[in-house]
Design a protein around this motif. Sequence first.
Motif, PDB file in Angstrom:
ATOM      1  N   ALA A 331      50.479   4.560  75.047  1.00  0.00           N
ATOM      2  CA  ALA A 331      49.775   5.098  73.880  1.00  0.00           C
ATOM      3  C   ALA A 331      49.428   6.574  74.036  1.00  0.00           C
ATOM      4  N   GLU A 332      49.621   7.130  75.234  1.00  0.00           N
ATOM      5  CA  GLU A 332      49.297   8.539  75.472  1.00  0.00           C
ATOM      6  C   GLU A 332      50.311   9.448  74.775  1.00  0.00           C
ATOM      7  N   PRO A 333      49.883  10.642  74.349  1.00  0.00           N
ATOM      8  CA  PRO A 333      50.756  11.546  73.582  1.00  0.00           C
ATOM      9  C   PRO A 333      52.103  11.829  74.239  1.00  0.00           C
ATOM     10  N   GLU A 334      52.114  11.984  75.565  1.00  0.00           N
ATOM     11  CA  GLU A 334      53.374  12.294  76.237  1.00  0.00           C
ATOM     12  C   GLU A 334      54.393  11.170  76.061  1.00  0.00           C
ATOM     13  N   GLN A 335      53.906   9.945  76.098  1.00  0.00           N
ATOM     14  CA  GLN A 335      54.810   8.800  75.987  1.00  0.00           C
ATOM     15  C   GLN A 335      55.246   8.544  74.537  1.00  0.00           C
ATOM     16  N   THR A 336      54.323   8.710  73.583  1.00  0.00           N
ATOM     17  CA  THR A 336      54.721   8.524  72.190  1.00  0.00           C
ATOM     18  C   THR A 336      55.734   9.596  71.787  1.00  0.00           C
ATOM     19  N   ALA A 337      55.590  10.801  72.364  1.00  0.00           N
ATOM     20  CA  ALA A 337      56.550  11.869  72.090  1.00  0.00           C
ATOM     21  C   ALA A 337      57.914  11.530  72.680  1.00  0.00           C
ATOM     22  N   LEU A 338      57.923  10.938  73.878  1.00  0.00           N
ATOM     23  CA  LEU A 338      59.179  10.552  74.517  1.00  0.00           C
ATOM     24  C   LEU A 338      59.896   9.503  73.687  1.00  0.00           C
ATOM     25  N   PHE A 339      59.176   8.463  73.274  1.00  0.00           N
ATOM     26  CA  PHE A 339      59.791   7.394  72.485  1.00  0.00           C
ATOM     27  C   PHE A 339      60.354   7.946  71.182  1.00  0.00           C
ATOM     28  N   ALA A 340      59.577   8.788  70.512  1.00  0.00           N
ATOM     29  CA  ALA A 340      60.004   9.341  69.226  1.00  0.00           C
ATOM     30  C   ALA A 340      61.253  10.199  69.382  1.00  0.00           C
ATOM     31  N   LYS A 341      61.314  10.962  70.452  1.00  0.00           N
ATOM     32  CA  LYS A 341      62.477  11.833  70.673  1.00  0.00           C
ATOM     33  C   LYS A 341      63.755  11.014  70.831  1.00  0.00           C
ATOM     34  N   VAL A 342      63.679   9.936  71.612  1.00  0.00           N
ATOM     35  CA  VAL A 342      64.865   9.105  71.848  1.00  0.00           C
ATOM     36  C   VAL A 342      65.223   8.308  70.594  1.00  0.00           C
ATOM     37  N   GLN A 343      64.206   7.821  69.894  1.00  0.00           N
ATOM     38  CA  GLN A 343      64.433   6.938  68.738  1.00  0.00           C
ATOM     39  C   GLN A 343      64.748   7.711  67.465  1.00  0.00           C
ATOM     40  N   GLY A 344      64.435   9.014  67.440  1.00  0.00           N
ATOM     41  CA  GLY A 344      64.680   9.801  66.243  1.00  0.00           C
ATOM     42  C   GLY A 344      63.597   9.658  65.202  1.00  0.00           C
ATOM     43  N   THR A 345      62.361   9.410  65.639  1.00  0.00           N
ATOM     44  CA  THR A 345      61.229   9.287  64.730  1.00  0.00           C
ATOM     45  C   THR A 345      60.205  10.372  65.044  1.00  0.00           C
ATOM     46  N   LEU A 346      59.040  10.306  64.421  1.00  0.00           N
ATOM     47  CA  LEU A 346      57.941  11.222  64.705  1.00  0.00           C
ATOM     48  C   LEU A 346      56.945  10.538  65.624  1.00  0.00           C
ATOM     49  N   PRO A 347      56.305  11.294  66.529  1.00  0.00           N
ATOM     50  CA  PRO A 347      55.308  10.685  67.420  1.00  0.00           C
ATOM     51  C   PRO A 347      54.086  10.226  66.634  1.00  0.00           C
ATOM     52  N   VAL A 348      53.628   9.009  66.863  1.00  0.00           N
ATOM     53  CA  VAL A 348      52.427   8.529  66.180  1.00  0.00           C
ATOM     54  C   VAL A 348      51.220   9.310  66.679  1.00  0.00           C
ATOM     55  N   GLY A 349      50.290   9.560  65.766  1.00  0.00           N
ATOM     56  CA  GLY A 349      49.054  10.223  66.144  1.00  0.00           C
ATOM     57  C   GLY A 349      49.159  11.718  66.354  1.00  0.00           C
ATOM     58  N   GLN A 350      50.347  12.306  66.120  1.00  0.00           N
ATOM     59  CA  GLN A 350      50.510  13.727  66.404  1.00  0.00           C
ATOM     60  C   GLN A 350      51.041  14.523  65.216  1.00  0.00           C
ATOM     61  N   THR A 351      51.075  13.916  64.041  1.00  0.00           N
ATOM     62  CA  THR A 351      51.660  14.602  62.895  1.00  0.00           C
ATOM     63  C   THR A 351      50.806  15.780  62.414  1.00  0.00           C
ATOM     64  N   LYS A 352      49.514  15.740  62.661  1.00  0.00           N
ATOM     65  CA  LYS A 352      48.654  16.847  62.224  1.00  0.00           C
ATOM     66  C   LYS A 352      48.879  18.094  63.071  1.00  0.00           C
ATOM     67  N   GLU A 353      49.131  17.887  64.360  1.00  0.00           N
ATOM     68  CA  GLU A 353      49.278  19.011  65.274  1.00  0.00           C
ATOM     69  C   GLU A 353      50.717  19.448  65.465  1.00  0.00           C
ATOM     70  N   ALA A 354      51.668  18.571  65.136  1.00  0.00           N
ATOM     71  CA  ALA A 354      53.068  18.850  65.444  1.00  0.00           C
ATOM     72  C   ALA A 354      53.608  20.034  64.639  1.00  0.00           C
ATOM     73  N   ASP A 355      54.386  20.885  65.301  1.00  0.00           N
ATOM     74  CA  ASP A 355      55.055  21.997  64.646  1.00  0.00           C
ATOM     75  C   ASP A 355      56.432  21.498  64.208  1.00  0.00           C
ATOM     76  N   LEU A 356      56.584  21.253  62.918  1.00  0.00           N
ATOM     77  CA  LEU A 356      57.814  20.667  62.396  1.00  0.00           C
ATOM     78  C   LEU A 356      58.756  21.705  61.800  1.00  0.00           C
ATOM     79  N   ALA A 357      58.414  22.985  61.948  1.00  0.00           N
ATOM     80  CA  ALA A 357      59.288  24.045  61.454  1.00  0.00           C
ATOM     81  C   ALA A 357      60.622  23.974  62.192  1.00  0.00           C
TER      82      ALA A 357
END
Length: 418
Positions: A331-357
């Motif tokens: 559930a930690e940000p580093e792991q949700t980011a890893l899963f999202a990167k491999v799966q092609g999704t967005l990390p849960v809980g980080q959409t407010k801070e994420a730089d999507l440009a």
Amino acid sequence: MATLLAVPILGSLALAGCSSNANPAGGGNEIAIAFGVTTGQTNAYQELAAEYQKQHPDVKLTLNAIPLDSYDQTIRTQLQSGNASDIIATTPGSGQASSVITLAKAGLLQPLDDSATKTIPKGNEELLQTDGKTYGQALGLTYIGTVVNESFIKETGISYPSDWNSLLEACSTAKSKGKSLFVIAGQLPPSTSSTAQIIAATRVYAKNPDWNKQRADKKVTFAGTQGWQDTLEAIVKMKDAACFQDGAAGAGPESLTQNLGAKPWLAVTAPSSVTGELSGAAPDQSFSVSDFPPVSSGDKHFGYANANFSLSLTKSAPHTDAAKKFLNWAAEPEQTALFAKVQGTLPVGQTKEADLAGTPYANVSSQLAKGDYVAMPNSNWPNAAVTDALASGVQGLLTGQQTPDQVLRAMDSAWDKK
């Protein structure tokens, strides 16, 4: 029971068979995790487990990879027999054999810790919680709206519409160039039903995010809601304005990727994960994600974002304590980011801070940051018959055999069936 596939991770994991329940619940430094797998595809669950093993080499981590086409049946059999893995991959919501709410209500899952509750995206609570407890830990967030062919825009000069009038103008321009603004697979229920739901985002849910709850409380109906009437009337008007490709009513799934080299369409209503599939089919083209244009340019932009992947703790888990440690770590940000990167999704809980440009999500970054979205409507409709009525109804609109009012009344009837 279906045979499980052994998946070694970093050479140090135990080979997978059916997990044993010999150890007392909560005991030992072992974890068994089950998930569905398709041969030849990179699996985000494997990547997540590999990283955990790297950081926790003392843990004996067993992966039970089950063929995806038999996953639901196998997991349900194992759960009912009491020999399922400690942690299993689940699907948020209900309606499938491996769905979080379905399994939780059957008493086959354990409640999760607060760390799992904190990963639930806005508007997805009913997909992962029941009776005030969390039973599914979200792993990735998928935006559902329109996937736009940016290469088409550059070649034709057609801008993605900002409102209804500009959409109809763009349909006319695309038609004059021998192309279509939108593509729809009229013979494919997920395509027809999702198209209507995505149009409803700005016409129904932007104004009333709690519409589904009000429908469940019998305060509103599909047929009695102007936004739903406007949604289906929009599909009829789009058909009449040649917004869809020729032969849309009889088109199958191949229509979505057929002749991509010719850039035949500007947009398709679909989950954001489709960008990867389309890019693979047409590597020389680029795709982005947007919402469906609202009626007026001043209206609120709104869409859907779902947690499409989750993990759950089984009721009979022999290694509950170790499993919870893994879930808390995942559930930690580093792991949700890893899963999202491999799966092609967005990390849960980080959409407010994420730089999507510079990413396919740039056009919807403001929506995601503000929380201007809810879960896909049918993710918490009471039964599949409602979605089926919408899917077949939209096909009827494309052929001219049904009216918006008929479709909406059929959806109300399906909703009220016990």
